[in-house]
Structure formats: C-alpha cells, structure tokens
Design an enzyme around this catalytic site. Structure first.
Site, short mmCIF file in Angstrom:
data_model
loop_
_atom_site.label_atom_id
_atom_site.label_comp_id
_atom_site.label_asym_id
_atom_site.label_seq_id
_atom_site.Cartn_x
_atom_site.Cartn_y
_atom_site.Cartn_z
N PHE A 55 -28.75 -46.30 -11.86
CA PHE A 55 -27.62 -45.61 -11.55
C PHE A 55 -26.52 -46.54 -10.58
O PHE A 55 -26.79 -47.63 -10.37
CB PHE A 55 -27.87 -44.49 -10.29
N GLN B 34 -15.88 -37.81 -1.33
CA GLN B 34 -16.28 -38.64 -2.41
C GLN B 34 -15.76 -37.92 -3.63
O GLN B 34 -16.00 -36.47 -3.79
CB GLN B 34 -17.62 -38.52 -2.62
N ARG C 52 -20.97 -42.79 -0.80
CA ARG C 52 -22.19 -42.58 -1.09
C ARG C 52 -22.82 -42.99 -2.42
O ARG C 52 -21.88 -42.93 -3.24
CB ARG C 52 -22.56 -40.92 -0.93
N HIS D 82 -16.25 -37.69 -7.27
CA HIS D 82 -16.99 -38.19 -8.59
C HIS D 82 -16.20 -38.78 -9.67
O HIS D 82 -15.20 -37.98 -10.07
CB HIS D 82 -17.88 -37.01 -8.93
N HIS E 21 -16.46 -33.97 -5.04
CA HIS E 21 -17.94 -33.78 -5.06
C HIS E 21 -18.95 -33.89 -3.81
O HIS E 21 -19.60 -32.91 -3.80
CB HIS E 21 -18.36 -35.22 -5.82
N ARG F 44 -19.12 -45.28 -6.92
CA ARG F 44 -18.28 -44.28 -7.39
C ARG F 44 -16.91 -44.45 -7.02
O ARG F 44 -15.86 -43.93 -7.74
CB ARG F 44 -18.93 -42.82 -6.94
N LEU G 96 -19.18 -30.90 -12.93
CA LEU G 96 -19.87 -32.28 -12.86
C LEU G 96 -20.22 -32.75 -14.40
O LEU G 96 -21.11 -31.91 -14.93
CB LEU G 96 -20.86 -32.26 -12.08
N GLU H 188 -23.73 -38.81 -13.31
CA GLU H 188 -23.50 -40.19 -13.51
C GLU H 188 -24.74 -40.77 -14.38
O GLU H 188 -24.77 -41.87 -14.82
CB GLU H 188 -23.94 -40.88 -11.85
#
Lengths: 590, 278
Positions: free
Chosen positions: A131, A245, A395, A247, A360, A295, A261, A264
C-alpha cells in the site's frame, strides 16, 4: 421567555436507561470498545444512527496495516512507526503511533480469533498486500472487502455479549454533573422520535468522521461529525482539525457515483495512473514511489493533472489495472470490478477507470491521552476517526482499520478502569433534559414563517462552500471568503424548519446534522488559516513549502468562555530517545 | 409532484445540482409508497434524469427538494453496506445499484420490503433479523490465533462471507413472506452465516441441532428465490442451504446415528454450552 417556551413544549415522557458505559457509534472503534467494557462485566449501551453493521467501517476496502511480517519478514513495528511519522510529517502524537504500530498485529490476530477470515499465503498465514507509503507489504486483507469482514466479526462478537445495542438512535447532547464529569446523554430514536435519557458515567465517543461537509465525498450520510462537536460542546479539546484527507481515487462518472471510493488496493496490486495523453505522470511527482506514494502526494498529482488540462473527458485521470487480467482481478479486487461494471458500465479487466480525488478521512479530531483514550473531560473517551493524533498531517492507508482495533480496545478498557475507580453516581437535572428535548424539537414544532430554510439546501450550500474554499489546495483569501460563507450559514441555522411528524423523518434528522457540519467547517477553516505552510494534507498555495516552526506544533481547538472557537498553538513534546534513535538509524542507512 | 411543488417551506438557494454534469434534459418518474403501518398510497414524483442515475439518486433528490420527510435507509451508495433494500416493481433490489434507464418506458414503483412490518415509506422494521443473529452460536474455537489455514481450506468460505445483510433474501423467502414463520425459521441470510461457521476449519461448535430445531431449516423447499435476489451473488440455496440440509439429514435421519444417539445421548454430551459465549 424562550426557556419557558422550551419547557412547555418539552413536558412529555422520556425514557431513562442506565449503563456504566455508553458507546456512541457502532463502527469498528465503537464495537471494539463495547466488547472490552462488556468483557469487564460492565453494563454497556451502544448507540448507532444506522442499523448494526452499516457503519462506515464497512466501506473500508484495502486492509489493516500491521507489521506482522508474513510476506516481508524484515518488517517491524519500528519500520511501521517510521513510515507512519514520515507520512504524518511528524505532527503525529508519537506515543499514539508507537502504541499503534506495536499493538496492531495483536488486533489482527484477535479478529482472526473471533472468526474473521483473511486471504492466506502459501504457507497458510495471513496474506499482506502493499500500500502507498508502507515500506513493506503490510496490509492484512480479504480481497477488497476487509472492512465488511471486520464490522461483521465485531458485530457478531458484540451480539454475543450482554451489551445492549440501540439501533437508529441519535445522540444530541452530552450531560455533565456539577463537578464537570460526564453524567449521560440525550438521544432520540429515528423510528419514532421518542427521547431517551441515558445515564452513564463514562461515554466512549466513536462516531467517525465528517466527510459530509464536502459535496464530493466517499462518506455516507452518517459522516456529519456529531461526536466531535458533542465533545467540543462538552469542553473537550480538538487537534489537527485542518488536516482533511482527500483520497486520490474516487469515481467521477456517472454523476451519481461521483466520489465513491476506488480502493488504494488497485494501486497496491500494480494499478497505473495515466493522464489523457497516456503519460504515466507520477514520474513527475514522486519518481521513487510512483503510484504507491502517500495519499496527499497522489491526490495532488491527480488534481494538478486535471487542473492543467490533461484530464479525461469526465474530468479525472485514468487508473489502469487491466494487466492483472480478469481472473486475478476477480480474486483480488472483485468488489471494484462489480462496482464499475454496475454503476459505470466499465469492465476494469478490459479498460481503465476514471478517477479523481474524493474526501475520505479526517486526521484531526478529539484530543486524547494515548494510553486510555481519555479526553480532558472526566468520563469522556474517544477512539477511531473521531479521535485525533495518530495520523498527523496525512494518514497512511490501512492505518485506520488498525486504529479502530487498537484504540477501540484501549478506550473500552480506559472507560472500564474509570468506572471501577469512581464512586459518584450519574446525575442530570430534569430541567436540563427537558430544555434539550425542546431544542431538538424546535425545527419540527415551531410555526412556519417566511424565513424558513430547508436543512438539505443549507447542507448543499455548505458543501459547495467547502468544496470551493477548503479543498485540497488552499489559499488565505479564499479560506477567508469561505469562512464568511460558513458564518453566514451559521447565522441561518435557527431558521431551519422541517415538515412532517416525528415518525422516521429524515428532514428532521438532517436538521440536527447541519449544526455539526457548520461548526466543524468553521473550525477547519480557522485552523487552515492558521497553518501557513505546506505540510501533508494542508497545502497552502500562498506559501512555498513547510515551515520549520509550524512543524513543531499542533493547533489545539477548544471552545472558549464566549462560546467561540479558541485556537492554541501547542508544542509537540520531543520524542524519547528510543523513538528518536529510529530516525537516526534510518538516516544512517540512506 | 414536481420540484416547483415543494411540500416543505424552503427558500431556493439555487443549489448546484448533479444535472449540471450529465443532465439529459429528460425527467425520471417514480411512484413511491408513502405511508406507515396503518397503510398508505403511491405518490408520483418527477425529478431531472441524470446520466447513469440509480433509483437511490432519484429518491434522495426527491427527498432533498420535494419531500423532506420521505423515509429511506441508505449508507454507502456503493452496494457494500446493504442498507437501501427496497422493492422496485415488486422485486427486492438495492436502490443504489439499480439504474433508472434499466426500466426504459416502464413505470417505476418503489416500496418497502414487505416481509417485515412497515415503519414508514421505504423503511421497514428489520430488527427481527438481529434477534435471530443473536441466537446463533458464534464462532467457537479452542485454538489460539494466528491460525495456520491454507487457501484451499478457506476458499469455500469467501462466498458466504460476502453477505452484506441487505435482508432481501429474507424479504423474498415465502416461508417468511407468505407463511410468516418468523418464530420458527431463521431465513436464508442466517443459513449463509451458519454455513461459514460450520465450514470454518477452526470452528468447534455443533449447530446442527439448532439448525433443525430453532432455525427450522426443514421449512425451506429450495425454490431458490433467495439466490435470485442476492446482490452479491451468493448461491444461497446450492452452497449454503442444501449442504446444511444434507448434514442435518445425515445427523438426524440416518438410522444408525439415530440408534447411537439413543444409546449414548447427544454427541459431546451437551451442545457445547457456548450459545451465548464465545
């Protein structure tokens, strides 16, 4: 006069329920906290605005970040800690990050112990996927529906305890006693608008985030920040509220699906980003990590490509996973395949997706003590997205699901310890309860007037303002203009009027939400105005880069004596030697 | 009703609607059930049709602009949470996954799930399902995680684990819908749950007695209605219910086992004593 009017209308029966611990929110953090407190033999009530198992945790797709080292044996909590602080630009509460990275593996095993299923490695262990921003393959997952597995496991575990779950019930206020300790809360049932006075000495706030302040969001209607403002109103401190955040990959087409969404996990599995002319543009933004950058970086890259005219026909960039082929996609990303096929007529095994940043997650939130998740209000605890500190300025993907497990457990234990040490009883005066009932009923019961406003339209207006003025690229003048708009909306809140009855009336429910959305938006903009630099998710176009001095402080928000937003610069305490040394070693390696 | 015809006072603040993007110039017409436990009727609404619009988009747009108190459940809008189940033209569907254009010139009727008591408009009382869930013996093991389990041991579990608890299989099951056996029959959703529990390599509980007596699996006569409506494609009848029926039959209707039980009492002496534990 007005107070009497409230009381007159509010003279009605309300039910009183008593629990040792009241958990507000039934996502991963709330349920994990409830399980802990119930295991200690305490009476636990869990309140959720939705049905059980529908909380936003269910939408989490990618996995749980935990340094188990099943796929990459070199992984360690230390490396996970380094990655987490690097991504958070060192605004993180380092003690929270240390606890998290050390305890996340136990959280994953605990889920497996309770029946959760993860994809397996060839030697029969939990599989881990790569990730963005994680040095090693670290995310324990089941396909691309890890959140569903987690919520269902915790839900079934909760149902096997004595905890009482109040579904489709909304909390409107926390009560404190004369000594300033938590004494309970007022709530109403969405089904029929009946009021419940909860007596409880400890409250665990686990209400999640506030993505609904933006129009393009991956959040459900529930993400209105109730818990954050309930805690703020009760005197709790908030931290890092400017950090929102975006995304990098949300759907852009069709319009109704905008913002949904795209995990990821697609990039984790090798998905490639390209602009309209076919250029793999991440080379320009982060040539080392490419699509697996953090991100904040990937979101800005996607945004910039579209802003500068290299976007797709529907205003996004392409995300291509076709190289995996149909069979592998159905194994690793089946939900994404279904989502695009059903909603957008796109077969991701054959053609690229179109994506654009979507709101997000909120890194900021209620400030808590890392060991117990206690806030500054005695008896009030917070965990999950509504709590701040772990993620700093940005994050890492997968650190949220783990956060729910690690700090959900600690909040439940923290509340249980508090109860066991306390000797007082929870007391709230009837007048306070009736006044609150009157306030909640106001938009429904007051007479119609030509000033009346719809809660839905006010919310839409607010979302537009936040999109325009507090998006992922910000500047001082625009933020100030946005603040003006939000404050104007705040002035109009008393005009909200809804029709219908108290029987399952979403208009009335929305009237409660707008207050939270407005207050949070004001706080976010005010903090964003204060942080005059570029750091993680906070990207000020009117400043060139990070500011060394601002890198040493968090902005802490507290309601001041005039009832206004008070902002304090608070220095981040220095890291103890055993943690600071990790970064020296890291530098030495390079 | 059209958008000029607000039923709740609201000043127009010219919200930027989705129709700015992908507007078709056409309108979607929906007949939505408005009413409660006492009864009600369909009301026709008209709203701008946007490209790719799903029924939930239309319902939410109607709620925001014409009928503020229209009751509807939804959460994720992406078919992950199973909240927005409703009956569209008599068939249970997730509103977030059902495109308006699918219906062409056909009228679109939207109503609540009818196997459960109606609360209001599109919302019915599904709390019974959570009571059934509470009664199922949870995952039980004496092994300590992390487990060693191979892909081939667990791959059969991936399918039942996909369930999003939309309860549409419950809604369409005639044992519940027509015969109202809610007190004796758990319904397809909970056979799916029992299936993964029974097939989990580490689980040690025995649920066959409960399946037969409390969950009433014998009532199912495998008409496969549940399988047809499952939005995540679980082969409920073939992969969950039939294997469980076979195991119950082998346990209770095999003459040799029947005799053994008579002689020795139930297997393990009791039912693990784990119904509410775990």
């Amino acid at each position: 006069m007005e107070g009497n009017e409230h009381l007159r209308r509010a003279r009605e029966n309300y039910e009183t329920r008593e629990h040792d611990v009241l958990v507000i929110g039934a996502g991963g953090a709330g349920l994990r906290a409830a399980i802990s407190a119930a295991d200690r033999g305490l009476s636990v009530g869990v309140v959720t605005k939705s049905l059980l198992g529908k909380a936003h945790t269910v939408m989490a797709e990618g996995g749980i970040a935990a340094a188990i080292g099943n796929v990459d044996p070199d992984d360690s909590w230390q490396q996970h800690f380094i990655d987490t602080l690097n991504s958070g630009k060192f605004l993180n509460n380092w003690r929270k990050a240390e606890i998290y990275t050390k305890e996340a593996p136990a959280g994953v095993y605990e889920l497996e112990q309770w029946g959760a299923l993860f994809n397996r490695t060839e030697v029969g262990k939990i599989h881990q996927r790569p990730f963005g921003g994680h040095t090693y393959r670290r995310l324990a997952h089941i396909g691309d529906r890890t959140g569903l597995e987690m919520i269902r496991t915790l839900q079934e575990k909760t149902l096997a305890t004595d905890a009482k779950v109040y579904m489709e019930t909304t909390v409107t206020r926390l009560f404190k006693d004369a000594q300033g300790r938590i004494a309970g809360a007022l709530a109403y049932t969405r089904e029929n608008g009946k009021f419940i006075h909860f007596k409880a000495k400890a409250v665990v706030m686990a209400t999640g985030g506030w993505g609904r302040i933006y129009k393009v969001t991956s959040n459900s209607w529930e993400g209105t920040g109730d818990g954050c403002i309930l805690a703020y109103d009760a005197g709790a401190e908030l931290v890092d509220m400017e950090m929102v955040q975006f995304h990098p990959t949300g759907m852009v087409w069709p319009p109704g699906a905008r913002g949904i969404l795209v995990t990821e996990g697609v990039r984790g599995e090798g998905g490639v980003l390209r602009n309209a002319s076919g250029e793999r543009f991440m080379e320009k933004y982060d040539p080392d990590r490419m699509e697996l950058s953090t991100r904040d970086v990937v979101a800005r890259a996607n945004y910039t490509e579209v802003q500068e005219g290299r976007g797709t026909p529907h205003g996004g960039v392409y995300l291509d996973i076709t190289h995996l082929g149909y069979n592998e996609i159905m194994k690793r990303l089946p939900t994404m395949h279904e989502q695009f096929l059903k909603l957008a007529d796109v077969d991701i095994a054959r053609e690229p997706m179109e994506v654009f940043p979507t709101v997000h997650y909120n890194m900021g939130g209620i400030k808590v003590e890392p060991e117990t998740c206690a806030t500054h209000v005695p008896g009030l605890f917070a965990a999950g997205e509504v709590a701040g500190g772990l993620h700093g300025a940005n994050r890492l993907g997968g650190n949220s699901l783990g956060d729910l497990l690690v700090f959900g457990r600690r909040a439940g234990d923290g509340a249980a310890d508090y109860i066991e040490q306390s000797t007082h009883s929870a007391q709230t005066g009837e007048e306070e309860i009736l006044t609150e009932i009157g306030r909640v009923l106001e938009p429904l019961e007051k007479p119609a007037s030509d000033k009346d406003e719809s809660p839905y339209l006010l919310q839409e207006e607010l979302q537009e303002a936040m999109m325009e003025h507090a998006n992922l690229m910000r500047d001082g003048d625009s933020l100030k203009e946005g603040l003006g708009k939000i404050l104007a909306i705040k002035d109009r809140l008393p005009n909200i009027k809804v029709g219908g009855t108290r029987l399952f009336n979403p208009g009335w429910h929305a009237a409660q939400d707008v207050r939270y959305l407005t207050q949070i938006s004001e706080i976010i903009i005010r903090c964003a105005l204060e942080r005059k630099e570029r750091r993680g998710a906070q990207w000020r176009l009117d400043y060139d880069g990070p500011d060394e001095e601002l890198g040493k402080i968090n902005f802490v928000v507290k309601r001041n004596e005039q009832g206004e937003v008070g902002i304090e610069k608070r220095e981040i305490p220095p890291m103890p030697e055993h943690l600071a040394a990790l970064f020296k070693e890291e530098k030495a390696k390079v | 009703m059209t958008e000029e015809n607000h039923n709740v006072t609201s000043k127009a603040h010219a919200p930027v609607g989705e129709e700015d993007l992908g507007g078709t110039g056409r309108t979607a017409k929906l007949k939505i059930f408005r009413g409660d436990a006492e009864g009600g009727e369909e009301v026709e609404y008209e709203t701008p049709l946007v490209e790719g619009m799903v029924v939930l988009d239309a319902v939410l747009r109607i709620q925001a602009h014409q009928a503020n108190d229209l009751a509807v459940r939804w959460n994720c809008k992406a078919a992950h949470c199973g909240s927005c189940s409703a009956e569209i033209n008599g068939v249970p569907r997730l509103m977030c996954k059902t495109r308006i254009e699918e219906y062409g010139d056909e009228e679109i009727h939207v109503g609540p799930m009818r196997a459960f008591p109606v609360i209001k408009d599109l919302v019915s009382d599904v709390s019974w399902n959570y009571e059934v869930s509470k009664g199922i013996t949870p995952f039980t093991t004496s092994e300590k995680a992390p487990f060693t389990m191979y892909e081939e041991d667990v791959e059969r579990l991936y399918e039942p684990k996909k369930c999003i608890e939309c309860f549409m299989c419950q809604d369409v099951c005639h044992v519940l819908r027509t015969h109202h056996k809610h007190a004796e029959f758990a319904g397809p959703r909970f056979f799916v749950r029992n299936q993964w529990l029974e097939m989990h390599p580490m689980d040690e509980a025995d649920r066959l007695h409960d399946l037969k007596e409390d969950n009433g699996i014998g009532y199912c006569n495998i008409t496969k209605c549940c399988t047809e409506v499952c939005p995540v494609g679980i082969h409920i009848t073939d992969n969950s219910i039939i294997p469980l029926k076979e195991r119950v039959a082998a346990e209770y209707y095999d003459p040799a086992k029947w005799l053994m039980r008579k002689i020795r009492g139930r297997r393990n002496g009791s039912r693990n004593g784990s119904r509410n534990g775990g």
